[in-house]
Design a protein around this motif. Structure first.
Motif: not given
Length: 219
Positions: A38-41, A43-48
């Motif tokens: 769950d690094l993504i979705n 929050g403000p910036d998944s790619c960062r």
């Protein structure tokens, strides 16, 4: 391995808090950084977040949010997509998809008698053979012994309350205001994206390190 193992809970796009936590624990070249999925979705910036994970050469485990987007990409079905998924789908780059496709379900650290996983395990069954649907999504267990989310089974028993080990399990996925530490497990999703904390569990010293979220991003 001579260095530390630094295990970090659900980041959900909170790159500033991820950076702040790394600054607190100061990974060295002989340390291993493990991210529980769950690094993504949300929050403000998944790619960062994914870029920072690459920079520190983190071992990343598959979370239910990564799994859901991968399932959508493979099938084209939209039935399981959540409200914050659409933005992430447009942001992820080809290299990000390649990374997500490569993520393992678990990380076994036999020298520490520890297994890392995103969601958890069904007690009483070999943890090594449990499928992605279970280990990325389990929160509670119903009276029939089946895995569920808390929302769909409010009277279920937390899987960790029934886990008697070994091994010791470090997991995320189930957000709580505080670390959920038991004899044979530690739940370290402390709701960073909802304004809580981002938590690291540092081994072998068994030390918890936290940073406060800058604000509430979701929920």
């Amino acid at each position: 391995m001579s260095g530390r193992t630094i295990i970090i809970g659900d980041i959900h796009g909170c790159h500033a808090e991820f950076t702040a936590l790394l600054n607190r624990v100061q990974p060295r070249s002989d340390d291993r950084v493990v991210l529980l999925g769950d690094l993504i979705n949300r929050g403000p910036d998944s790619c960062r977040v994914l870029d920072i994970a690459r920079e520190v050469q983190a071992t990343i485990l598959l979370g239910n949010h990564e799994l859901r987007l991968l399932e959508h990409r493979r099938t084209g079905g939209k039935t399981k997509l959540k409200e914050t998924d659409a933005a992430t789908l447009t942001q992820l780059r080809p290299t990000d998809w390649d990374l997500l496709e490569s993520l393992p379900l678990t990380l076994h650290l036999p020298e520490l008698n520890v297994v890392c996983v995103h969601g958890g395990f069904l007690p009483g069954q070999p943890w090594q053979s449990q499928p992605a649907e279970v280990v990325t999504r389990i929160q509670v267990i119903d009276r029939a012994g089946l895995p569920h989310k808390r929302a769909t089974c409010p009277d279920g028993v937390l899987w960790a309350d029934l886990w008697s080990g070994p091994p010791f399990v470090v997991y995320g996925h189930t957000p709580r205001p505080d670390i959920y530490k038991l004899k044979w497990s530690a739940g370290i999703d402390t709701s960073c994206v909802a304004g809580g904390h981002l938590t690291a569990y540092v081994l072998p010293e068994r030390r918890f390190v936290q940073v406060q979220a800058a604000r509430r991003y979701y929920g």
